[in-house]
Design a protein around this motif. Structure first.
Motif, PDB file in Angstrom:
ATOM      1  N   ARG A   1      14.908  58.896  72.183  1.00 18.75           N
ATOM      2  CA  ARG A   1      15.832  59.450  73.183  1.00 18.75           C
ATOM      3  C   ARG A   1      15.227  59.365  74.587  1.00 18.75           C
ATOM      4  O   ARG A   1      14.016  59.473  74.754  1.00 18.75           O
ATOM      5  CB  ARG A   1      16.152  60.900  72.823  1.00 18.75           C
ATOM      6  CG  ARG A   1      17.112  61.596  73.776  1.00 18.75           C
ATOM      7  CD  ARG A   1      17.184  63.070  73.449  1.00 18.75           C
ATOM      8  NE  ARG A   1      17.777  63.295  72.136  1.00 18.75           N
ATOM      9  CZ  ARG A   1      17.601  64.401  71.420  1.00 18.75           C
ATOM     10  NH1 ARG A   1      16.800  65.367  71.878  1.00 18.75           N
ATOM     11  NH2 ARG A   1      18.187  64.538  70.248  1.00 18.75           N
TER      12      ARG A   1
ATOM     13  N   GLU B   1      14.960  56.826  76.413  1.00 18.60           N
ATOM     14  CA  GLU B   1      14.280  55.531  76.572  1.00 18.60           C
ATOM     15  C   GLU B   1      12.758  55.668  76.633  1.00 18.60           C
ATOM     16  O   GLU B   1      12.096  55.076  77.474  1.00 18.60           O
ATOM     17  CB  GLU B   1      14.787  54.788  77.821  1.00 18.60           C
ATOM     18  CG  GLU B   1      14.565  53.290  77.727  1.00 18.60           C
ATOM     19  CD  GLU B   1      14.980  52.527  78.969  1.00 18.60           C
ATOM     20  OE1 GLU B   1      15.362  51.359  78.841  1.00 18.60           O
ATOM     21  OE2 GLU B   1      14.910  53.103  80.079  1.00 18.60           O
TER      22      GLU B   1
ATOM     23  N   ASP C   1      18.228  56.744  69.404  1.00 16.58           N
ATOM     24  CA  ASP C   1      18.647  57.455  70.616  1.00 16.58           C
ATOM     25  C   ASP C   1      19.055  58.886  70.319  1.00 16.58           C
ATOM     26  O   ASP C   1      19.153  59.718  71.219  1.00 16.58           O
ATOM     27  CB  ASP C   1      19.820  56.725  71.281  1.00 16.58           C
ATOM     28  CG  ASP C   1      19.422  55.370  71.843  1.00 16.58           C
ATOM     29  OD1 ASP C   1      18.211  55.156  72.068  1.00 16.58           O
ATOM     30  OD2 ASP C   1      20.311  54.514  72.042  1.00 16.58           O
TER      31      ASP C   1
END
Length: 393
Positions: A209, A211, A248
């Motif tokens: 999550r 990035e 993500d």
């Protein structure tokens, strides 16, 4: 059209050989000699390799729709579209239109094709034999032609990995044919913006999550976020995390965990959960061992491990507790010494887990919400690699 960016000058090797994760291997010349088992397109295709080819199956019924002959040991990677899979062959990364059931003549040439990473609407291919990195929008494959590519080169050829970030920066592993030491990030102009050499034995990549990029090391993990690298140490002196699964949906990355540097083949019974928000690494004890093809993530971020007891062990990434064990295979199994030999594998798409059973020549589809096996198919071959189309996020 290809645009080339030299991170450092690189001489391309002339000989093409097949990629290996942690091993050298060779493959014979590959060709498409498909045999139709059905007509029209294949719904949500799933692909399995076997000794001599690739099977394409309907993702709902598991009916075998296509058998494509392909010599050698071949590897599969989702390209990041609803239709395509990249097959690592002796020539490079060859495009398989899985929905159409066709191994195309489109090939991203590569000496020893290695890792494929999908992120930020880009597919990134790493050629271990040269250190060359190829970047493209996988949806360009939808037109049936080679898409525009950008090609970069690393300082030294090595078994590496690379990822393009949302802002266009490129993160690549650092190393040579003998050692791998860390990672670096360059911007769109090729200027280095960050570097870390605190990651011996670099292997594997995952993104969590917000990035946060995670790279595996022999003594923990290396994360990259907000322009900086952070080292997360293993709780043991030697604690290799060489395979990771991120999503993500969670700040936690699932990884394997090996503690014996001298083992010919260690069969670990612990996995690692690393929270990239807090930099905390937690080890989870399992009732069985597992292999590099055992790690996956569920639709809601749950950590999934296919054990040698034949069960999918479901782990809550927040509590590090095993919340369920879904029995899929009837028999226990043992990891073979040769990493190229078939062993059960797991591939997850949305709410369905696909599990292969080489010993009994079967493939199962499992509803992760109910824990029910929704489909099983008997195959004429022992499945090895397992993958499928997987839309890029």
């Amino acid at each position: 059209m290809t645009r080339r960016h030299a991170i450092l000058p690189l001489a391309l090797a002339a000989t093409l050989t097949l990629a290996a994760c942690g091993s050298d291997s060779e493959s014979d010349e590959a060709g498409d000699h498909g045999h139709d088992h059905g007509s029209g397109s294949i719904d949500h295709p799933v692909a399995v390799t076997y000794d001599g080819g690739v099977l394409l199956l309907d993702g709902e019924t598991l009916e075998v729709e296509k058998d494509i002959e392909l010599d050698g040991f071949n590897r599969l990677n989702p390209a990041g579209t609803d239709d395509h899979i990249l097959v690592s062959t002796s020539e490079g990364f060859q495009v398989l239109d899985a929905t159409a059931g066709e191994l195309t003549d489109l090939v991203f040439e590569a000496d020893t094709p290695g890792h494929v990473v999908r992120h930020a609407d880009k597919a990134v291919l790493f050629a271990d034999g040269t250190g060359e990195i190829t970047v493209f929008d996988p949806h360009g494959l939808d037109h049936g032609e080679m898409p525009e590519t950008e090609t970069y080169s690393t300082p030294e050829a090595h078994h590496g990995v690379a990822i393009v970030l949302e802002n266009g920066d490129l993160l690549t592993s650092l190393g040579d044919s003998e050692t791998r030491v860390g990672a670096r990030v360059v911007d769109a102009d090729g200027e280095e913006v960050a570097r870390s050499e605190e990651c011996p034995g670099v292997h594997g990549e995952a993104t969590a999550r917000d990035e946060v990029v995670v790279i595996g090391c022999e003594d923990g993990l290396l994360t990259y976020a907000d322009g900086e690298f952070t080292k997360i140490d293993s709780p043991t002196e030697y604690g290799r995390i060489g395979n990771q699964a991120g999503t993500d949906a969670s700040s936690v990355v699932l990884g394997d965990y090996k503690q014996d540097p001298d083992a010919e083949l260690e069969r670990p019974t612990q996995v690692s959960l690393t929270d990239t928000a807090t930099n905390e690494l937690t080890l989870v004890d399992l009732p069985a061992s597992y292999t590099f093809r055992s790690l996956a993530r569920g639709h809601d971020g749950e950590a999934l491990v296919l054990g040698t007891d034949g069960a999918i062990h479901v782990i809550d990434p927040e509590t590090a507790e095993i919340t369920d064990s879904i029995q899929v295979l009837e028999d226990e199994w043992t990891e073979p010494i040769d990493w190229q030999q078939p062993r059960p594998a797991i591939f997850v798409r949305e709410h369905t887990a696909y599990v292969s059973d080489p010993e009994n020549q079967q493939l199962h589809a499992v509803d992760l919400d109910s824990g029910e096996i929704t489909a099983t198919v008997d195959l004429d071959v022992a499945p090895n690699e397992l993958s499928g189309v997987l839309h890029s996020h």
